[in-house]
Design a protein around this motif. Structure first.
Motif, short mmCIF file in Angstrom:
data_model
loop_
_atom_site.label_atom_id
_atom_site.label_comp_id
_atom_site.label_asym_id
_atom_site.label_seq_id
_atom_site.Cartn_x
_atom_site.Cartn_y
_atom_site.Cartn_z
N SER A 160 0.82 45.20 34.07
CA SER A 160 2.02 44.37 33.90
C SER A 160 2.73 44.08 35.21
O SER A 160 3.29 43.01 35.38
N PHE A 161 2.72 44.99 36.16
CA PHE A 161 3.42 44.72 37.41
C PHE A 161 2.49 44.33 38.54
O PHE A 161 2.94 43.90 39.60
N ASN A 218 0.73 34.71 38.00
CA ASN A 218 -0.12 34.45 36.84
C ASN A 218 0.73 33.94 35.70
O ASN A 218 1.86 34.37 35.51
N GLY A 219 0.19 33.06 34.92
CA GLY A 219 0.89 32.56 33.75
C GLY A 219 1.67 31.29 34.04
O GLY A 219 1.98 30.97 35.18
N THR A 220 1.97 30.58 32.97
CA THR A 220 2.67 29.31 33.11
C THR A 220 4.17 29.49 33.29
O THR A 220 4.84 28.54 33.68
N ASP A 221 4.69 30.66 32.99
CA ASP A 221 6.14 30.86 33.10
C ASP A 221 6.54 31.58 34.39
O ASP A 221 7.68 32.00 34.54
N ILE A 224 10.64 33.49 38.57
CA ILE A 224 10.86 33.83 39.98
C ILE A 224 12.02 33.02 40.54
O ILE A 224 12.77 33.50 41.40
N TYR A 225 12.21 31.81 40.04
CA TYR A 225 13.34 30.98 40.48
C TYR A 225 14.66 31.64 40.09
O TYR A 225 15.59 31.73 40.90
N VAL A 226 14.75 32.11 38.85
CA VAL A 226 15.97 32.78 38.40
C VAL A 226 16.20 34.05 39.20
O VAL A 226 17.32 34.35 39.61
#
Length: 128
Positions: A43-44, A49-52, A57-59
């Motif tokens: 998980s870390f 990876n992934g579409t989200d 990362i922006y937030v």
């Protein structure tokens, strides 16, 4: 990407190896802890990876620069209040990797606690 597949096959084999055997609760619990630790590592260790990935990362970066407690209740960009609060608490680390580690530890740790408490086949429940 091959690392993810290899670890998942290892975890799946470990989970499925105890089906049909009458193992003591301590051994089953130990296997479940090892499986959840490997899942936590996955998980870390993921990165971009992934579409989200981009919105999260922006937030994280925007809250690290000028985040306040008001942002928890305002929920900028439609994010969950708990995610915003966790970002604010872990802002001292200045590392998204640390954030992913702590978030994964909270999520998988709570799941493991409930699985060990309620499940009769804890190793298989860790994969679900």
């Amino acid at each position: 990407m091959i690392l993810y597949y290899a670890l998942f096959v290892l975890v799946a084999f470990g989970a499925l190896s105890s089906i049909g055997f009458n193992e003591p609760r301590l051994i089953t619990s130990a296997k479940a802890v090892v499986i959840c630790t490997l899942v936590w590592f996955l998980s870390f260790s993921r990165w971009q990876n992934g579409t989200d990935w981009a919105p999260y990362i922006y937030v994280y970066k925007s809250l690290a620069q000028n985040g306040t407690l008001h942002d928890v209740f305002a929920a900028p960009m439609g994010m969950e209040p708990g995610y915003i609060l966790l970002n604010l608490f872990l802002g001292w680390a200045h590392s998204y990797h640390v954030f992913l580690m702590v978030a994964g530890l909270i999520i998988i740790g709570l799941k493991l606690y409930r699985i060990l408490d309620l499940s009769s086949c804890a190793t298989l429940s860790c994969l679900i």
